[in-house]
Structures are given as C-alpha cells and as structure tokens.
Write a protein that holds these residues in place. Sequence first.
Motif, PDB file in Angstrom:
ATOM      1  N   VAL A  29       0.820  -1.203   0.000  1.00  0.00           N
ATOM      2  CA  VAL A  29       0.000   0.000   0.000  1.00  0.00           C
ATOM      3  C   VAL A  29       0.855   1.255   0.000  1.00  0.00           C
ATOM      4  O   VAL A  29       0.482   2.282  -0.553  1.00  0.00           O
ATOM      5  N   GLY A  30       2.058   1.168   0.615  1.00  0.00           N
ATOM      6  CA  GLY A  30       2.939   2.322   0.652  1.00  0.00           C
ATOM      7  C   GLY A  30       3.446   2.719  -0.719  1.00  0.00           C
ATOM      8  O   GLY A  30       3.893   3.829  -0.916  1.00  0.00           O
ATOM      9  N   ILE A  31       3.388   1.803  -1.670  1.00  0.00           N
ATOM     10  CA  ILE A  31       3.897   2.066  -3.004  1.00  0.00           C
ATOM     11  C   ILE A  31       2.772   2.306  -3.996  1.00  0.00           C
ATOM     12  O   ILE A  31       2.835   3.202  -4.831  1.00  0.00           O
ATOM     13  N   PHE A  32       1.724   1.522  -3.903  1.00  0.00           N
ATOM     14  CA  PHE A  32       0.751   1.453  -4.974  1.00  0.00           C
ATOM     15  C   PHE A  32      -0.580   2.151  -4.724  1.00  0.00           C
ATOM     16  O   PHE A  32      -1.384   2.252  -5.627  1.00  0.00           O
ATOM     17  N   GLY A  33      -0.844   2.612  -3.534  1.00  0.00           N
ATOM     18  CA  GLY A  33      -2.098   3.315  -3.341  1.00  0.00           C
ATOM     19  C   GLY A  33      -2.580   3.294  -1.907  1.00  0.00           C
ATOM     20  O   GLY A  33      -1.948   2.732  -1.018  1.00  0.00           O
ATOM     21  N   THR A  34      -3.727   3.925  -1.703  1.00  0.00           N
ATOM     22  CA  THR A  34      -4.321   4.075  -0.382  1.00  0.00           C
ATOM     23  C   THR A  34      -5.677   3.403  -0.346  1.00  0.00           C
ATOM     24  O   THR A  34      -6.478   3.559  -1.277  1.00  0.00           O
ATOM     25  N   GLY A  35      -5.944   2.672   0.709  1.00  0.00           N
ATOM     26  CA  GLY A  35      -7.233   2.027   0.871  1.00  0.00           C
ATOM     27  C   GLY A  35      -8.294   2.981   1.392  1.00  0.00           C
ATOM     28  O   GLY A  35      -8.001   4.106   1.803  1.00  0.00           O
ATOM     29  N   ILE A  36      -9.542   2.511   1.362  1.00  0.00           N
ATOM     30  CA  ILE A  36     -10.673   3.299   1.864  1.00  0.00           C
ATOM     31  C   ILE A  36     -11.439   2.445   2.866  1.00  0.00           C
ATOM     32  O   ILE A  36     -11.674   1.257   2.644  1.00  0.00           O
ATOM     33  N   GLN A  37     -11.839   3.054   3.954  1.00  0.00           N
ATOM     34  CA  GLN A  37     -12.443   2.324   5.065  1.00  0.00           C
ATOM     35  C   GLN A  37     -13.815   1.744   4.713  1.00  0.00           C
ATOM     36  O   GLN A  37     -14.591   2.347   3.969  1.00  0.00           O
ATOM     37  N   ASN A  38     -14.077   0.591   5.288  1.00  0.00           N
ATOM     38  CA  ASN A  38     -15.393  -0.049   5.199  1.00  0.00           C
ATOM     39  C   ASN A  38     -15.540  -0.945   6.421  1.00  0.00           C
ATOM     40  O   ASN A  38     -15.283  -2.147   6.366  1.00  0.00           O
ATOM     41  N   GLU A  39     -15.952  -0.344   7.518  1.00  0.00           N
ATOM     42  CA  GLU A  39     -16.087  -1.102   8.756  1.00  0.00           C
ATOM     43  C   GLU A  39     -17.287  -2.038   8.673  1.00  0.00           C
ATOM     44  O   GLU A  39     -18.172  -1.879   7.826  1.00  0.00           O
ATOM     45  N   VAL A  40     -17.298  -3.016   9.568  1.00  0.00           N
ATOM     46  CA  VAL A  40     -18.373  -4.009   9.575  1.00  0.00           C
ATOM     47  C   VAL A  40     -19.733  -3.322   9.688  1.00  0.00           C
ATOM     48  O   VAL A  40     -19.944  -2.468  10.559  1.00  0.00           O
ATOM     49  N   GLY A  41     -20.640  -3.658   8.789  1.00  0.00           N
ATOM     50  CA  GLY A  41     -21.982  -3.097   8.808  1.00  0.00           C
ATOM     51  C   GLY A  41     -22.154  -1.795   8.055  1.00  0.00           C
ATOM     52  O   GLY A  41     -23.273  -1.295   7.921  1.00  0.00           O
ATOM     53  N   GLU A  42     -21.050  -1.214   7.529  1.00  0.00           N
ATOM     54  CA  GLU A  42     -21.159   0.057   6.815  1.00  0.00           C
ATOM     55  C   GLU A  42     -21.549  -0.123   5.341  1.00  0.00           C
ATOM     56  O   GLU A  42     -22.177   0.747   4.746  1.00  0.00           O
ATOM     57  N   TYR A  43     -21.137  -1.234   4.746  1.00  0.00           N
ATOM     58  CA  TYR A  43     -21.445  -1.530   3.333  1.00  0.00           C
ATOM     59  C   TYR A  43     -21.026  -0.374   2.417  1.00  0.00           C
ATOM     60  O   TYR A  43     -21.806   0.097   1.594  1.00  0.00           O
ATOM     61  N   ASN A  44     -19.767   0.037   2.558  1.00  0.00           N
ATOM     62  CA  ASN A  44     -19.248   1.126   1.732  1.00  0.00           C
ATOM     63  C   ASN A  44     -18.592   0.641   0.446  1.00  0.00           C
ATOM     64  O   ASN A  44     -18.190   1.468  -0.376  1.00  0.00           O
ATOM     65  N   CYS A  45     -18.457  -0.676   0.257  1.00  0.00           N
ATOM     66  CA  CYS A  45     -17.611  -1.169  -0.832  1.00  0.00           C
ATOM     67  C   CYS A  45     -18.090  -0.708  -2.197  1.00  0.00           C
ATOM     68  O   CYS A  45     -17.280  -0.418  -3.085  1.00  0.00           O
ATOM     69  N   PHE A  46     -19.423  -0.598  -2.414  1.00  0.00           N
ATOM     70  CA  PHE A  46     -19.942  -0.157  -3.711  1.00  0.00           C
ATOM     71  C   PHE A  46     -19.516   1.280  -4.021  1.00  0.00           C
ATOM     72  O   PHE A  46     -19.324   1.651  -5.189  1.00  0.00           O
ATOM     73  N   LEU A  47     -19.355   2.089  -2.980  1.00  0.00           N
ATOM     74  CA  LEU A  47     -18.906   3.470  -3.141  1.00  0.00           C
ATOM     75  C   LEU A  47     -17.391   3.550  -3.249  1.00  0.00           C
ATOM     76  O   LEU A  47     -16.851   4.318  -4.062  1.00  0.00           O
ATOM     77  N   ASN A  48     -16.699   2.736  -2.453  1.00  0.00           N
ATOM     78  CA  ASN A  48     -15.233   2.770  -2.443  1.00  0.00           C
ATOM     79  C   ASN A  48     -14.634   2.452  -3.810  1.00  0.00           C
ATOM     80  O   ASN A  48     -13.652   3.071  -4.236  1.00  0.00           O
ATOM     81  N   VAL A  49     -15.226   1.477  -4.513  1.00  0.00           N
ATOM     82  CA  VAL A  49     -14.659   1.093  -5.814  1.00  0.00           C
ATOM     83  C   VAL A  49     -14.844   2.198  -6.851  1.00  0.00           C
ATOM     84  O   VAL A  49     -14.003   2.366  -7.742  1.00  0.00           O
ATOM     85  N   ILE A  50     -15.920   2.962  -6.743  1.00  0.00           N
ATOM     86  CA  ILE A  50     -16.132   4.080  -7.669  1.00  0.00           C
ATOM     87  C   ILE A  50     -15.158   5.213  -7.359  1.00  0.00           C
ATOM     88  O   ILE A  50     -14.584   5.836  -8.265  1.00  0.00           O
ATOM     89  N   ILE A  51     -14.934   5.487  -6.077  1.00  0.00           N
ATOM     90  CA  ILE A  51     -13.948   6.505  -5.698  1.00  0.00           C
ATOM     91  C   ILE A  51     -12.568   6.126  -6.231  1.00  0.00           C
ATOM     92  O   ILE A  51     -11.873   6.952  -6.825  1.00  0.00           O
ATOM     93  N   GLN A  52     -12.175   4.860  -6.034  1.00  0.00           N
ATOM     94  CA  GLN A  52     -10.862   4.425  -6.511  1.00  0.00           C
ATOM     95  C   GLN A  52     -10.765   4.480  -8.029  1.00  0.00           C
ATOM     96  O   GLN A  52      -9.726   4.862  -8.590  1.00  0.00           O
ATOM     97  N   SER A  53     -11.858   4.125  -8.725  1.00  0.00           N
ATOM     98  CA  SER A  53     -11.866   4.160 -10.185  1.00  0.00           C
ATOM     99  C   SER A  53     -11.698   5.587 -10.694  1.00  0.00           C
ATOM    100  O   SER A  53     -10.919   5.846 -11.623  1.00  0.00           O
ATOM    101  N   LEU A  54     -12.431   6.529 -10.098  1.00  0.00           N
ATOM    102  CA  LEU A  54     -12.319   7.931 -10.503  1.00  0.00           C
ATOM    103  C   LEU A  54     -10.944   8.499 -10.156  1.00  0.00           C
ATOM    104  O   LEU A  54     -10.357   9.253 -10.942  1.00  0.00           O
ATOM    105  N   TRP A  55     -10.436   8.148  -8.998  1.00  0.00           N
ATOM    106  CA  TRP A  55      -9.113   8.624  -8.594  1.00  0.00           C
ATOM    107  C   TRP A  55      -8.039   8.137  -9.562  1.00  0.00           C
ATOM    108  O   TRP A  55      -7.069   8.845  -9.844  1.00  0.00           O
ATOM    109  N   ASN A  56      -8.205   6.944 -10.087  1.00  0.00           N
ATOM    110  CA  ASN A  56      -7.206   6.367 -10.978  1.00  0.00           C
ATOM    111  C   ASN A  56      -7.215   6.986 -12.374  1.00  0.00           C
ATOM    112  O   ASN A  56      -6.294   6.760 -13.155  1.00  0.00           O
TER     113      ASN A  56
END
Length: 366
Positions: A29-56
């Motif tokens: 992660v220190g070389i290739f990018g930064t993760g985005i939080q998704n704690e248990v029960g938050e169900y953020n993964c559908f949003l996180n992948v779009i953020i990462q796609s746009l950032w890229n």
Amino acid sequence: MTSCPRTALEVNIDGVSDVTKESRSSTEVGIFGTGIQNEVGEYNCFLNVIIQSLWNLGMFRAEFLRTSTLEHYHVGDPCVVCSLYEIFTALSAASREVRKEPVTPSSLRIALSNLYPDSSFFQEAQMNDASEVLAVIFDCLHRSFAQSSSVFDTESSESNCTGSWDCANRTCIAHSLFGMNIFEQLNCFSCGLESRHMKYTSFFHNINASALRTMKVTCAENSFDELLNLVEMNHQLACDPEAGGCGKPNHIHHILTTPPHVFTTVLGWQNTCESVEDIAATLAALNTEIDISVIYRGLDPKSTYSLASVVCYYGQHYHCFAYSHEHDRWIMYDDKTVKVIGSWSDVLSMCERGHLQPQVLLYEKR
C-alpha cells in the motif's frame, strides 16, 4: 443485491491466508495506493470502488481537484461535490506518505444518503449498486458546475431529431470527460428511407453480459469492440411506416462526432451470483484496448482507448482493479486492502477463481 454463500476460495481469492494477505498489502500500500475504510456493517464497498476508479483516472483527478476549489453550486447537504473533494484531498495527501492510513468515505456516504431522504437509495448501512452511484455522482457534478445550462439543443440539419443533449457548459467535467452526445438514425436497407432520428446524451454504453458472451461463442475471434457492435446490430427496429417506410426491421446507426475522454461500459447481469462458466465466458470477451469507432459512426478510425479500471462484484461485495501506468501492473483495491495483482491475465484468473463479475469498465483515450 442479494447475498451468496462464499467458499474459502472466494473469501481469499488470491489463495493466501488473511494474515499473509494483510502483511503483504500493508507493504504494498505504501507504493501502490491508499485504501478506503469499510467497517463491519457500513457496506461502503460499492462506493469505495467508484472513488478508486475515478481517482485512478489521471485527467479526471487533475481536473476535479482544480475545479472543485472554484465557486460551484452545492448539491445536497452536505454537498456531494465538496465531500468527494475532501476524499480526493485525503487520497492526495496520503499518496505522499510512506505508510498510508485508509481514508474514510463517510462524508460522501452521508451526502449521498441525504439526497434521497424519503427512500432507501444510498442510505447508510445499506448495500447499493456501483454503477448507480457513479451515475448519481455524474449528475451531481453536472448540477454543481453547469447549473445555468441544464439542456441545450441545436438548430441545424439535426433539428428533425427527437430528444436533446444535456449540457453545453465546458466547466461541467462530467459531460466534458465522460459524456457522449449521440445521434441515432435508421437507414433502411430495403427502401432506402432514413428515419427514427433521435439524439441524447449518455455516460454509459450498456451491454447485457449474457448477450456479450453468447456473441463471443458465435464469433470467437472477434475483439471486444466488434462484439459490442454485433450485439448492438441485433437490436432492430422497423423502418418507420408513419414516415413512409416499408416496415422492415433494421439496426440503428449510432453517430458520435466528439469522442469522450473516458468511455464507460456497464455490464448488466441477470444474477449477482452467476456460474463460474458464465463468468469465465464473459471475461473471455473483454479486452484491455477498445476502438470505439467500431461501435459509433462519425469518429476517426482507430479511436483507441485503454482500460483504466474494472469494478467487479461477488454477492454483496465489490472489488476494483486499476491499472498503474507508473508500475505497469494491475492493482486490486478491496476497501482498505491494496494489493498488486500483476498482468491482465492475472486479473482474469483472480476474477475466475473468486467468481467476480465485471460490471463497470472505464477506458481512457490514448
């Protein structure tokens, strides 16, 4: 989206234990990018992948970070655009750190949920569709930067078209980078009549995954762009009898005079848990390069695009695979986990092993 039972292979789709996976990802992660939080029960993964796609997407990232500091109309409370800017700013700051902490998407999640207070759409702690949240983000960007120019039309030879284009404001980065102003028309092969003129703006080229893989079986040697065109040609309408036409079925021509900077394809699946065979057959149809002049008329030949990111899902969880030009490798973003995958064939292998269904593909103009 409905949930599916996972096997051990599908939970650890790279074939390593969680402990090993976490150890390796913390180094990478220190070389290739930064993760985005998704704690248990938050169900953020559908949003996180779009953020990462746009950032890229390099041009979008630069334009968004530049224009979002300008005065704009605030969409939502809190503002969706401001919330996305906060996340991009945090990702930008993290990119300069040796050891990166995952970024929180909470502000954007709250902003999106507040847009639809009377429905379950994007409500916190609920799962949603990644392609739908991308469409809503595009709409918010448009409303924020092109508030004074929501619809425009042209008085020209195309004035006999039904429909209209959405935006003429150059400050709207949604339409200037992702939008496609499309003419449709039917040219009858039988009687020669030109009819069924229509124009509209689209951010996505939608394709049915079943139709795509069925066409791949029939035309095994054809490339992804050729398959998309062949599937489109199967969608036929009758030569318009009300305009003096003969009524015989013809395919519709799609004309695109200005290519987008980013070409976005969305695959529609019948189920959230497709068979391994159907997933593999669909993956076999994909390519990392696409020439959209094969699909749309009006463009220069060899309007070539390169695949920048792929959003995939299995059951109720999303992953994003993004290509790093700097390192010439594909990287997987799985919430806070960032992992080097390798080549495109490695991505395909991981998707097959993990039963991951590709949904959103973003191609950047070369």
